[in-house]
Design a protein around this motif. Structure first.
Motif, PDB file in Angstrom:
ATOM      1  N   GLU A 217       0.825  -1.202   0.000  1.00 52.06           N
ATOM      2  CA  GLU A 217       0.000   0.000   0.000  1.00 52.06           C
ATOM      3  C   GLU A 217       0.862   1.256   0.000  1.00 52.06           C
ATOM      4  N   LEU A 218       1.993   1.192   0.693  1.00 52.37           N
ATOM      5  CA  LEU A 218       2.918   2.338   0.727  1.00 52.37           C
ATOM      6  C   LEU A 218       3.476   2.596  -0.678  1.00 52.37           C
ATOM      7  N   GLU A 219       3.870   1.545  -1.365  1.00 54.11           N
ATOM      8  CA  GLU A 219       4.340   1.661  -2.753  1.00 54.11           C
ATOM      9  C   GLU A 219       3.238   2.251  -3.634  1.00 54.11           C
ATOM     10  N   ARG A 220       2.057   1.698  -3.448  1.00 56.83           N
ATOM     11  CA  ARG A 220       0.918   2.081  -4.286  1.00 56.83           C
ATOM     12  C   ARG A 220       0.647   3.582  -4.232  1.00 56.83           C
ATOM     13  N   ILE A 221       0.760   4.177  -3.027  1.00 59.07           N
ATOM     14  CA  ILE A 221       0.472   5.614  -2.933  1.00 59.07           C
ATOM     15  C   ILE A 221       1.725   6.450  -3.220  1.00 59.07           C
ATOM     16  N   GLY A 222       2.827   5.786  -3.546  1.00 60.13           N
ATOM     17  CA  GLY A 222       4.014   6.523  -3.985  1.00 60.13           C
ATOM     18  C   GLY A 222       4.834   7.124  -2.853  1.00 60.13           C
ATOM     19  N   TYR A 223       4.693   6.572  -1.646  1.00 63.53           N
ATOM     20  CA  TYR A 223       5.465   7.116  -0.528  1.00 63.53           C
ATOM     21  C   TYR A 223       6.411   6.089   0.100  1.00 63.53           C
ATOM     22  N   ALA A 224       6.855   5.132  -0.710  1.00 62.63           N
ATOM     23  CA  ALA A 224       7.925   4.243  -0.252  1.00 62.63           C
ATOM     24  C   ALA A 224       9.238   4.889  -0.700  1.00 62.63           C
TER      25      ALA A 224
END
Ligand SMILES: NC(=O)NCCC(=O)O
Ligand SMILES: NC(=O)NCCC(=O)O
Lengths: 406, 406
Positions: free
Chosen positions: B162-169
């Motif tokens: 989910e962190l990757e998905r929203i672009g904040y990893a």
């Protein structure tokens, strides 16, 4: 006599539709799996030379003609829908026992005076859409068609839309279906017959039920900085009601059952004091006066909890049916059928509601029970013995033959 | 002094992301709405001339350079995620108060020795993914990055995905971020400051917490034909545990809080005796010895309930942090900031966990509280006065200036 192996095989084939890992079934009303089960039944009926009709609430009637085309049919049946974690026999047995009666009549080339019909009633379980026994309830006049079509599941999906979607919104008026007699075979779902070592129970009636919907409203707040003394915790109040319901069951023995089966807490977050809890009760008693007392005790408890806990408790009378005696003549036919085969029986009152309860409002009705393992039902581990199921089906066969004339 | 109107306006603008009908916010961690809130913050920081970096657990650090490029930054911040039915201030206030400090420094063209940073910590609420304070917990060494990335929400969605998905990893190592000092401004979320009529509380530390996951296993069975005497009703047993938890809270006064915030009953069908209930507890106390006693009392209760009710009760120690005192020097800076403006204050222990609790494991830390209406938080009706939020921000401004040097 009927073919017990064929009956068992059909039960196992139907159990493929919605099979769960623990050996049970999840075939919730008006899902794709319900549709698949219905389709299989309809196909089996076609192969048995029957014609099927569907009414506006999705009840299916498969017909084997009789000698007298004007005679009202002798009907048997039950339901194909299940609990979310249900078993392979609850409901299905009554439907497939009916089909096995027809198959046996075909094998033996027996003609009956009255037509024979096998019914599949829509949404008997009342799990996805509540209350229970909806299809038979519309038939019996307990519910209007309109109110049932407008019922919604927990996701807001409408009964009527889901019925259309699976292709079982038929044309027939559900209330326009006269019957000469209605029989229903079902597993007992309780421990009585097994404990008594009997293959068949002669059901004399069903106990009454009262269902409620309870909404507890407190105040959502932070679980950390909110002192215990000023909280209005809806879940703590709901827990008291759950305890009350359980006590009400214990205090109205013999005969009472009292259950909270459904609970939803909001916002359901670990560090938030619950602000609202929705829960349901299911109160039952074979004696209506006792059931009335249980209902009063519940309401008193809810009022007390509201006062003590500083929450509001809203109780809605959601569903009620009175204890229902079955037709004496048909009950006698059931006993005769058992006697004919030398099956030991006892009279028994149904703890569960069944489609037969609502059908009994419109037609002479009786039921046949068979034992189930450990009395367990509404559980994936639900189990029954092939020989008991065969015995129940033999009793059904003879009761229907006697009622239909041959 | 800072610009209170601008701070308020930013709070109201941020509250648009996830606005709920009742005037609150639903901005669960790592949802699209969380992303929208983060994007807005990053854009505001860009406009304020700051540069932002993101670490591997999604923590955002927006930096205003200091005169001394080698100095560790003075950091402030909090979180942008909310409860499912949360308020407009919880967390957001600490982030936007930090931004307002920077904007005011810019307005007044003040240079500091040390850089100033505003942090957004990932998933402080612990509602969608549990436990709470995850981003700061990885920073503080309470959790490993790997265990956090592998956490799942109730639908089985993975934190890392989910962190990757929203672009904040991001790329940065979350543990490699030295700080000279950390301050966090937050609404109190309890009734103390409002009752005392004070605009600012000087937070001396946070109480300890113990969270548990409890699974009660009984036996699913039919609510109708299953006699009360042979039931193993998991929800009735869970109701006893809920009562116990509440009593444990009341019995460990002063100071204790005890809550069951989450409950899930299976199969959650109105006419089925519940076979399994999962519930969570949240126990808190400012005194670790008392918290240990509460934990023991819970386990004793669960053992008793298991024995009395014929169910099994499995208790997992899910989360613990000890009561955490803040840094005396920084606490003094907070008090000085308030004195400078003539704000009346009192020392206060935080009832909630905050990112500051975990940051305190790595850097000198202190917090500033402001009152909220009726002490209510974790509720859409959460509210706070613009003048109190401005006061807290003024205190933050001065504490940070003193810590950073200018
Ligand atoms: N047989 C059965 O499970 N019926 C459902 C309605 C009830 O709960 O009694
Ligand atoms: N501030 C806040 O709501 N924190 C969440 C963690 C906790 O429950 O204490």
């Amino acid at each position: 006599t009927v073919n017990g192996d064929r009956l068992w095989q059909s039960l196992m084939d139907m159990a493929q539709h919605g099979a769960t890992p623990k050996g049970g079934v999840c075939r919730l009303a008006l899902t794709d799996i319900d549709k698949a089960g219905r389709d299989l039944f309809v196909e089996w009926c076609r192969q048995a030379g029957m014609t099927t009709r569907v009414d506006k609430v999705g009840n299916i009637f498969a017909r084997r003609p009789g000698r007298d085309p004007k005679a009202d049919p002798v009907v048997t049946g039950s339901h194909l829908d299940s609990q979310p974690t249900g078993g392979r026999f609850d409901g299905v047995y009554g439907v497939l026992a009916g089909l096995e009666v027809v198959r046996s009549l075909n094998d033996q080339a027996i003609e009956t005076d009255a037509p024979i019909e096998v019914a599949v009633w829509t949404n008997e379980e009342g799990s996805r859409f509540s209350p229970a026994m909806m299809g038979s309830g519309v038939y019996g006049g307990a519910f209007t068609l309109e109110e049932i079509l407008d019922k919604q599941d927990i996701d807001g999906k409408r009964f009527g839309d889901e019925l259309e979607r699976i292709g079982y919104a038929g044309e027939d008026d559900p209330t326009d279906h006269p019957m000469r007699a209605y029989f229903e075979a079902h597993i007992e779902q309780g421990p009585i017959l097994e404990a008594a070592g009997l293959p068949v129970g002669v059901v004399t009636g069903a106990q009454g039920q009262r269902w409620h919907e309870i909404t507890v409203t407190g105040m959502e707040a932070h679980a950390g900085p909110t002192p215990m003394a000023i909280r209005k915790d809806a879940l703590v109040a709901a827990a008291k009601i759950i305890q009350c319901v359980n006590e009400i069951g214990h205090e109205h023995q013999p005969g009472a059952c009292a259950t909270v089966g459904f609970i939803q807490s909001k916002p359901n977050s670990r560090n938030v004091i619950p602000g609202e809890v929705f829960l349901t009760t299911d109160l039952r008693h074979p004696d209506d006066a006792q059931l009335t007392k249980m209902d009063a005790a519940l309401k008193e408890c809810c009022a007390n909890v509201a006062e003590e806990s500083g929450v509001t408790v809203d109780v809605v009378d959601f569903w009620y049916f009175a204890p229902t005696p079955f037709d004496e003549k048909l009950v006698t036919l059931v006993r005769h059928g058992a006697d004919l085969h030398g099956y030991q029986t006892q009279p028994i009152v149904s703890g569960a509601g069944h489609d037969a309860v609502y059908v009994a409002r419109r037609a002479p009705t009786a039921m046949i029970f068979t034992p189930c393992e450990d009395g367990i039902s509404h559980n994936e581990v639900e189990n029954a013995k092939p020989e008991d199921l065969e015995a129940g089906c033999n009793v059904l066969y003879h009761a229907m033959l006697e009622a239909a004339g041959w």
